[in-house]
Design a protein around this motif. Structure first.
Motif, PDB file in Angstrom:
ATOM      1  N   ALA A  81       0.801  -1.229   0.000  1.00  0.00           N
ATOM      2  CA  ALA A  81       0.000   0.000   0.000  1.00  0.00           C
ATOM      3  C   ALA A  81       0.835   1.281   0.000  1.00  0.00           C
ATOM      4  O   ALA A  81       0.292   2.364   0.192  1.00  0.00           O
ATOM      5  CB  ALA A  81      -0.943  -0.026   1.198  1.00  0.00           C
TER       6      ALA A  81
ATOM      7  N   LYS B  57       2.477   4.566  -1.181  1.00  0.00           N
ATOM      8  CA  LYS B  57       1.944   5.448  -2.224  1.00  0.00           C
ATOM      9  C   LYS B  57       3.028   6.058  -3.118  1.00  0.00           C
ATOM     10  O   LYS B  57       2.876   7.175  -3.610  1.00  0.00           O
ATOM     11  CB  LYS B  57       1.110   6.548  -1.568  1.00  0.00           C
TER      12      LYS B  57
ATOM     13  N   THR C 191      -3.825   6.535  -5.977  1.00  0.00           N
ATOM     14  CA  THR C 191      -4.813   5.458  -5.836  1.00  0.00           C
ATOM     15  C   THR C 191      -4.654   4.440  -6.959  1.00  0.00           C
ATOM     16  O   THR C 191      -4.661   3.226  -6.712  1.00  0.00           O
ATOM     17  CB  THR C 191      -6.237   6.040  -5.853  1.00  0.00           C
ATOM     18  N   THR C 192      -4.492   4.941  -8.172  1.00  0.00           N
ATOM     19  CA  THR C 192      -4.315   4.033  -9.312  1.00  0.00           C
ATOM     20  C   THR C 192      -3.052   3.194  -9.121  1.00  0.00           C
ATOM     21  O   THR C 192      -3.054   1.982  -9.344  1.00  0.00           O
ATOM     22  CB  THR C 192      -4.199   4.832 -10.627  1.00  0.00           C
TER      23      THR C 192
ATOM     24  N   ASN D 243      -3.706   0.555  -6.467  1.00  0.00           N
ATOM     25  CA  ASN D 243      -4.649  -0.453  -6.963  1.00  0.00           C
ATOM     26  C   ASN D 243      -3.999  -1.385  -7.979  1.00  0.00           C
ATOM     27  O   ASN D 243      -4.252  -2.592  -7.975  1.00  0.00           O
ATOM     28  CB  ASN D 243      -5.857   0.222  -7.616  1.00  0.00           C
ATOM     29  N   ARG D 244      -3.175  -0.810  -8.836  1.00  0.00           N
ATOM     30  CA  ARG D 244      -2.488  -1.651  -9.824  1.00  0.00           C
ATOM     31  C   ARG D 244      -1.549  -2.646  -9.151  1.00  0.00           C
ATOM     32  O   ARG D 244      -1.409  -3.782  -9.580  1.00  0.00           O
ATOM     33  CB  ARG D 244      -1.682  -0.772 -10.788  1.00  0.00           C
TER      34      ARG D 244
ATOM     35  N   TYR E 236      -1.905  -3.843  -6.139  1.00  0.00           N
ATOM     36  CA  TYR E 236      -2.770  -4.862  -5.514  1.00  0.00           C
ATOM     37  C   TYR E 236      -3.167  -5.914  -6.559  1.00  0.00           C
ATOM     38  O   TYR E 236      -3.036  -7.116  -6.321  1.00  0.00           O
ATOM     39  CB  TYR E 236      -4.012  -4.190  -4.932  1.00  0.00           C
ATOM     40  N   ASP E 237      -3.600  -5.439  -7.722  1.00  0.00           N
ATOM     41  CA  ASP E 237      -4.043  -6.363  -8.769  1.00  0.00           C
ATOM     42  C   ASP E 237      -2.900  -7.213  -9.311  1.00  0.00           C
ATOM     43  O   ASP E 237      -3.108  -8.337  -9.759  1.00  0.00           O
ATOM     44  CB  ASP E 237      -4.680  -5.580  -9.929  1.00  0.00           C
TER      45      ASP E 237
ATOM     46  N   ARG F 248      -2.903  -9.915  -6.983  1.00  0.00           N
ATOM     47  CA  ARG F 248      -4.231 -10.526  -6.928  1.00  0.00           C
ATOM     48  C   ARG F 248      -4.429 -11.559  -8.034  1.00  0.00           C
ATOM     49  O   ARG F 248      -5.223 -12.486  -7.907  1.00  0.00           O
ATOM     50  CB  ARG F 248      -5.288  -9.408  -7.036  1.00  0.00           C
TER      51      ARG F 248
ATOM     52  N   GLU G  90     -11.328 -10.328   1.738  1.00  0.00           N
ATOM     53  CA  GLU G  90     -11.999  -9.329   0.885  1.00  0.00           C
ATOM     54  C   GLU G  90     -13.500  -9.288   1.169  1.00  0.00           C
ATOM     55  O   GLU G  90     -14.096  -8.209   1.230  1.00  0.00           O
ATOM     56  CB  GLU G  90     -11.750  -9.637  -0.594  1.00  0.00           C
TER      57      GLU G  90
ATOM     58  N   ARG H 132      -5.792  -4.062   3.440  1.00  0.00           N
ATOM     59  CA  ARG H 132      -7.019  -3.328   3.088  1.00  0.00           C
ATOM     60  C   ARG H 132      -8.097  -3.495   4.159  1.00  0.00           C
ATOM     61  O   ARG H 132      -8.821  -2.554   4.484  1.00  0.00           O
ATOM     62  CB  ARG H 132      -7.561  -3.808   1.739  1.00  0.00           C
TER      63      ARG H 132
END
Lengths: 262, 281
Positions: free
Chosen positions: A133, A135, A246-247, A250-251, A253-254, A257, B150, B189
């Motif tokens: 996370a 930034k 944020t982008t 999120n990227r 994280y994905d 993921r 999640e 999260r």
């Protein structure tokens, strides 16, 4: 080239280590020491530097060169203190909005009584958790060995790159052979199926980029390879810096993921 | 004179099974506690939550019995059992091994996940089971943990995870390693949403599970005597070529070094968890 030949190259005695890359790729490096909790682990070198015109935080696993140096750095296997120093510097980078570059070269996290007493598992877990996370842009490059959780603890990043003859694995081939085939010496025979080479990992989407090594050996034309890395790093950091925070997060994280198969 | 106390005759405690009368207790219905050597009637073990009545040693426990002992009766709703274990690296014999384990243990994979209630409070719960390839974490275990967390983040639920694992699943290679990052990111999260995460470390919790979701609890509980560590004791012994100190890598050792909040006896676990949930409601 066979996977085992790459293992030998990744471990080769005269293979350049992190400090040599630091010299060529970065300017005005200022080393910062200590985890503010217990000690300064020399298996991880961290600090501030300039990548071209960009101010960055650099974190690098260093195996050492001469025996005495190697011993002081316990052959590049970090203690929990090293991972906590890395995290401290990464949080600092986030505060001052500096991108982070990690150089990875370790057989694995330090294995011993003191590492367990000081919570090796907790230290690695905390890095994965926090890095996911942060930034600011993070790029990790595996320059030699990427051993297990000890490598991953500096590789929860926006992109992970590997040198052509670097390896990245769940466990050393010897450890893997010892667990699954009850014989560590079978490592050269079974290493192919472990999928630990840069090509294998690019196919599995574990890494984004392979940096070619000169045919004569990386140690022969080292500056050339390091310059290629520098140029690629500048380009990518500039690109990632354009994303809003944020982008970016999120990227990242994905990116992790996606490791799901059904 | 030296041998005055030497026993020359031995009493046979366990009769040779060949000579046993068929009317005797069926073989295997008694086990000997490895800690205090007391004989324990196997069927009584489940009623005592797999704890030796004499020395209180905590035996390993299957996931279903654990859920029974923690959750309000009939409240468990199992989730994410549709995921399939995939042999990503085409590892020889892996598919067959998984199939055989599924039949033998009746488990879907190395962890059971879902929702349930503890004294009326709803929780997302995951319980690992060491009978399934030593509770090792491959893509399915990692995915079940991630989906659970999640889901809990979305539904604003607390998460409780019982860990029992030898670490990463070797047969899935680097993909197992990626699960450490994936699960940790999901927990971050959940935490950022202000939600409670409790881990209960049980015997054994090592390797990649210790170095990811096991150690990330807001509150970390452990069962007495559990082996908990990053590197396994055998690996450390082989590396440093020294005997390890007594009690090394036990739950008690971790608490002494500041890595565990509280050691909880199995019979107090449900009330402890309930109390913690109440403090966060």
């Amino acid at each position: 080239m066979k996977a085992w030949d790459r293992v030998l190259k990744a471990r080769k005695k005269d293979r350049p280590t992190s400090l040599e890359y630091l010299d060529v790729i970065f300017d005005s490096f200022i080393e910062l020491h200590g985890d503010r909790l217990y000690s300064d682990d020399k298996a991880i070198v961290g600090g501030l530097a300039k990548l071209g015109d960009i101010k960055v935080t650099v974190i690098a696993q260093e195996k050492g060169k001469k025996l005495k140096d190697k011993m002081a750095r316990h052959f590049g296997s970090p203690l929990p203190d090293g991972y906590r120093k890395a995290l401290r510097l990464m949080k600092q980078a986030e505060k001052f909005n500096r991108p982070i570059i990690c150089l990875i070269d370790t057989q694995g996290a330090f294995c011993g009584i003191e590492a367990e007493e000081r919570g090796q598992g907790e230290a690695i877990a905390r890095n994965l958790y926090e890095m996911s996370a942060l930034k600011v842009p993070i790029i990790s490059i595996i320059i030699g060995e990427g051993g297990s959780g000890g490598a991953l603890a500096l590789a929860v990043s926006d992109e992970v790159w590997m040198l052509e003859n670097a390896i990245y694995s769940i466990l050393s081939p010897e450890g893997f052979a010892s667990i699954l085939y009850k014989d560590g010496s079978k490592a050269p025979l079974i290493v192919d199926e472990m999928k630990i080479t840069a090509n294998d990992l690019l196919n599995l989407k574990v890494i984004e980029k392979i940096i070619d090594e000169p045919e004569e050996g990386i140690e022969v034309h080292f500056d050339q390879t390091a310059e290629v890395m520098k140029k690629a790093l500048i380009e990518k950091i500039e690109e990632l810096s354009l994303l809003d925070k944020t982008t970016l997060v999120n990227r990242r994280y994905d990116r992790y993921r996606q490791f799901t198969y059904e | 004179m030296k041998n005055i106390f030497k026993k020359t005759h031995y009493i046979q405690l366990t009769p040779n099974p060949k000579n046993t009368n068929e009317a005797n207790v069926p073989t295997g219905s008694w086990i000997k506690c490895p800690n205090c050597h007391e004989l324990i009637y196997k069927k009584a073990l489940k009623d005592s939550d797999f704890v030796c009545g004499s020395c209180k040693k905590h035996f390993r426990m299957d996931a279903e019995s654990r859920l029974d002992s923690i959750l309000d009766e009939g409240t468990f709703l199992e989730m994410f059992t549709e995921l399939k274990t995939v042999n990503v690296l085409n590892f020889k014999g892996y598919d067959e091994k998984i199939k055989a384990l599924k039949t033998k243990t009746k488990l879907h994979e190395g962890i059971m996940t879902g929702t349930g209630k503890i004294e009326g409070r709803e929780v997302a719960i995951g319980v690992m089971d060491s009978r399934f390839l030593m509770g090792s974490m491959g893509a399915v275990v990692g995915e079940k943990v991630t989906l659970l967390v999640e889901m809990a983040t979305e539904a604003l639920l607390p998460v409780i995870i019982y860990t029992a694992s030898g670490g990463a699943r070797m047969q899935e290679g680097i993909i197992s390693l990626m699960q450490m990052a994936k699960t940790s990111a999901a927990i971050k999260r959940h935490s950022d949403a202000g939600l409670l995460y409790i881990t209960v470390l049980t015997d054994p919790t090592t390797g990649g599970v210790t170095a990811s979701f096991a150690m990330l609890g807001d509150i970390i509980l452990a069962e007495p005597g559990s082996l908990i560590g990053f590197a396994g004791p055998r690996v450390i012994r082989d590396t440093i070529k020294q005997e390890l100190p007594d009690g090394f890598q036990t739950a008690e050792f971790l608490m002494e070094h500041g890595f565990v909040d509280k050691i909880v006896h199995r019979e107090d676990m449900r009330s402890t968890l309930s109390g913690l949930l109440k403090m966060h409601s």
